[in-house]
Design a protein around this motif. Sequence first.
Motif, PDB file in Angstrom:
ATOM      1  N   GLN A   1       0.846  -1.343   0.291  1.00 54.16           N
ATOM      2  CA  GLN A   1      -0.262  -0.041   0.356  1.00 54.16           C
ATOM      3  C   GLN A   1       0.902   1.139  -0.234  1.00 54.16           C
ATOM      4  O   GLN A   1       0.237   2.078  -1.035  1.00 54.16           O
ATOM      5  CB  GLN A   1      -1.078  -0.115   1.329  1.00 54.16           C
ATOM      6  CG  GLN A   1      -1.884  -0.408   1.229  1.00 54.16           C
ATOM      7  CD  GLN A   1      -1.732  -1.830   1.335  1.00 54.16           C
ATOM      8  OE1 GLN A   1      -1.329  -2.338   1.536  1.00 54.16           O
ATOM      9  NE2 GLN A   1      -3.310  -2.895   1.626  1.00 54.16           N
TER      10      GLN A   1
ATOM     11  N   SER B   1       0.537  -7.800 -10.939  1.00 56.70           N
ATOM     12  CA  SER B   1      -0.228  -7.037 -10.210  1.00 56.70           C
ATOM     13  C   SER B   1      -0.512  -8.635  -9.729  1.00 56.70           C
ATOM     14  O   SER B   1      -0.433  -8.325  -8.269  1.00 56.70           O
ATOM     15  CB  SER B   1      -1.874  -7.198 -10.683  1.00 56.70           C
ATOM     16  OG  SER B   1      -2.202  -8.049 -11.398  1.00 56.70           O
TER      17      SER B   1
ATOM     18  N   GLN C   1      -2.982  -0.783 -16.817  1.00 56.21           N
ATOM     19  CA  GLN C   1      -3.348   1.347 -16.216  1.00 56.21           C
ATOM     20  C   GLN C   1      -1.997   1.302 -15.681  1.00 56.21           C
ATOM     21  O   GLN C   1      -1.279   0.585 -14.890  1.00 56.21           O
ATOM     22  CB  GLN C   1      -4.555   1.001 -15.706  1.00 56.21           C
ATOM     23  CG  GLN C   1      -4.673   2.376 -14.999  1.00 56.21           C
ATOM     24  CD  GLN C   1      -6.199   2.678 -15.030  1.00 56.21           C
ATOM     25  OE1 GLN C   1      -6.441   1.129 -14.327  1.00 56.21           O
ATOM     26  NE2 GLN C   1      -6.518   3.889 -14.206  1.00 56.21           N
TER      27      GLN C   1
ATOM     28  N   PHE D   1      -0.598   3.607 -12.519  1.00 56.63           N
ATOM     29  CA  PHE D   1      -1.567   4.333 -10.993  1.00 56.63           C
ATOM     30  C   PHE D   1      -1.004   5.070 -10.159  1.00 56.63           C
ATOM     31  O   PHE D   1       0.788   5.466 -10.682  1.00 56.63           O
ATOM     32  CB  PHE D   1      -1.851   3.050  -9.827  1.00 56.63           C
ATOM     33  CG  PHE D   1      -2.730   3.037 -10.694  1.00 56.63           C
ATOM     34  CD1 PHE D   1      -4.366   2.756 -10.368  1.00 56.63           C
ATOM     35  CD2 PHE D   1      -2.318   1.254 -10.991  1.00 56.63           C
ATOM     36  CE1 PHE D   1      -5.090   1.908 -11.079  1.00 56.63           C
ATOM     37  CE2 PHE D   1      -3.199   0.254 -11.607  1.00 56.63           C
ATOM     38  CZ  PHE D   1      -4.651   0.860 -11.657  1.00 56.63           C
TER      39      PHE D   1
ATOM     40  N   GLU E   1      -2.946   6.608  -5.563  1.00 54.81           N
ATOM     41  CA  GLU E   1      -4.326   5.901  -5.315  1.00 54.81           C
ATOM     42  C   GLU E   1      -3.813   4.608  -5.637  1.00 54.81           C
ATOM     43  O   GLU E   1      -5.020   4.285  -5.657  1.00 54.81           O
ATOM     44  CB  GLU E   1      -4.789   6.503  -7.212  1.00 54.81           C
ATOM     45  CG  GLU E   1      -5.536   7.994  -8.177  1.00 54.81           C
ATOM     46  CD  GLU E   1      -5.538   7.418  -9.167  1.00 54.81           C
ATOM     47  OE1 GLU E   1      -5.540   7.040  -9.749  1.00 54.81           O
ATOM     48  OE2 GLU E   1      -5.380   8.857  -9.571  1.00 54.81           O
ATOM     49  N   LEU E   2      -2.306   4.740  -5.624  1.00 52.49           N
ATOM     50  CA  LEU E   2      -2.301   2.582  -5.585  1.00 52.49           C
ATOM     51  C   LEU E   2      -2.409   1.594  -4.906  1.00 52.49           C
ATOM     52  O   LEU E   2      -3.158   0.633  -4.636  1.00 52.49           O
ATOM     53  CB  LEU E   2      -0.590   3.036  -5.587  1.00 52.49           C
ATOM     54  CG  LEU E   2      -0.191   0.948  -6.025  1.00 52.49           C
ATOM     55  CD1 LEU E   2      -0.701   0.656  -7.233  1.00 52.49           C
ATOM     56  CD2 LEU E   2       1.346   1.304  -5.791  1.00 52.49           C
TER      57      LEU E   2
ATOM     58  N   GLN F   1      -5.632   2.475  -2.426  1.00 51.15           N
ATOM     59  CA  GLN F   1      -6.636   1.543  -3.255  1.00 51.15           C
ATOM     60  C   GLN F   1      -6.533   0.892  -4.402  1.00 51.15           C
ATOM     61  O   GLN F   1      -7.945  -0.069  -4.149  1.00 51.15           O
ATOM     62  CB  GLN F   1      -7.491   3.467  -3.547  1.00 51.15           C
ATOM     63  CG  GLN F   1      -7.802   3.695  -2.126  1.00 51.15           C
ATOM     64  CD  GLN F   1      -8.464   4.904  -3.328  1.00 51.15           C
ATOM     65  OE1 GLN F   1      -8.816   5.310  -4.441  1.00 51.15           O
ATOM     66  NE2 GLN F   1      -9.052   6.592  -2.058  1.00 51.15           N
ATOM     67  N   GLU F   2      -6.031  -0.045  -4.898  1.00 49.27           N
ATOM     68  CA  GLU F   2      -5.861  -0.315  -5.950  1.00 49.27           C
ATOM     69  C   GLU F   2      -5.260  -1.746  -5.681  1.00 49.27           C
ATOM     70  O   GLU F   2      -6.072  -2.473  -6.064  1.00 49.27           O
ATOM     71  CB  GLU F   2      -5.319   0.515  -7.197  1.00 49.27           C
ATOM     72  CG  GLU F   2      -5.782  -0.454  -8.670  1.00 49.27           C
ATOM     73  CD  GLU F   2      -6.910  -0.410  -8.987  1.00 49.27           C
ATOM     74  OE1 GLU F   2      -7.397  -0.866  -9.401  1.00 49.27           O
ATOM     75  OE2 GLU F   2      -7.485   0.996  -8.611  1.00 49.27           O
TER      76      GLU F   2
ATOM     77  N   LYS G   1      -8.488  -3.337  -4.085  1.00 47.86           N
ATOM     78  CA  LYS G   1      -9.693  -3.623  -5.149  1.00 47.86           C
ATOM     79  C   LYS G   1      -8.902  -5.337  -6.232  1.00 47.86           C
ATOM     80  O   LYS G   1     -10.036  -6.011  -6.069  1.00 47.86           O
ATOM     81  CB  LYS G   1      -9.398  -3.023  -6.261  1.00 47.86           C
ATOM     82  CG  LYS G   1     -10.063  -1.681  -5.502  1.00 47.86           C
ATOM     83  CD  LYS G   1     -10.405  -0.378  -6.671  1.00 47.86           C
ATOM     84  CE  LYS G   1     -11.266   0.594  -6.849  1.00 47.86           C
ATOM     85  NZ  LYS G   1     -10.965   2.149  -7.011  1.00 47.86           N
ATOM     86  N   ILE G   2      -7.030  -4.510  -6.600  1.00 46.93           N
ATOM     87  CA  ILE G   2      -6.857  -5.828  -6.848  1.00 46.93           C
ATOM     88  C   ILE G   2      -7.436  -7.507  -6.319  1.00 46.93           C
ATOM     89  O   ILE G   2      -7.050  -8.335  -6.586  1.00 46.93           O
ATOM     90  CB  ILE G   2      -5.278  -5.856  -7.750  1.00 46.93           C
ATOM     91  CG1 ILE G   2      -5.220  -4.679  -8.329  1.00 46.93           C
ATOM     92  CG2 ILE G   2      -4.790  -7.482  -7.921  1.00 46.93           C
ATOM     93  CD1 ILE G   2      -3.995  -4.148  -9.356  1.00 46.93           C
TER      94      ILE G   2
END
Length: 182
Positions: free
Chosen positions: A74, A103, A162, A164, A168-169, A171-172, A175-176
């Motif tokens: 994070q 990812s 994408q 980032f 923003e990373l 939060q991503e 999600k991932i």
Amino acid sequence: GSSDAMQSLVEICVFHHAQSKVIQILGNNDKEGKEQVKQIISKNVEIQAIDLYNLGRMVDEIDFIILSSDIIMQDTFIAKAGTNLITIWAKQNHIPVLVLSDSRKILNTKILPSSIIDSFIKEAPKSASDIWKSAPEEVKITNFSLEEVKNDSVDFFILEQQAFPPNELSQEVDKILISKFI
């Protein structure tokens, strides 16, 4: 190091006939970096290899820096030792820094116990003799292969689909990982 993502980027540049020059930073006993140099040469791309200590001489030749990562979390990522120095130098010289990764290297530190996280990010020191053979016993030598780097020290993380910015990373990352478990 030798990165599949970097090799893919070089192949895309070659395919699109993008004129490019790669400057590969090599560390002590950097077998992966040397292998990457050989792979890039095989694609007929201009390449120059330098030691980290010579990065300052290259400021006028560098448009952006691409780093790889072993783990993305994070707020931080794990990369080769020397990455902090590179990101600080790049910021001082207004050179954008990108982390090219995928990812599969994301580790959600919010959902895993610290014992598991430590098993991924803790590292035993490398041999002191890699830095100084037959050093006096009174000298404590520190020699690691990896280091933890703050995400906000780079401009973008480029994953498969994408890019980032660091803000923003986080939060991503959540999600991932949630989507991978479902």
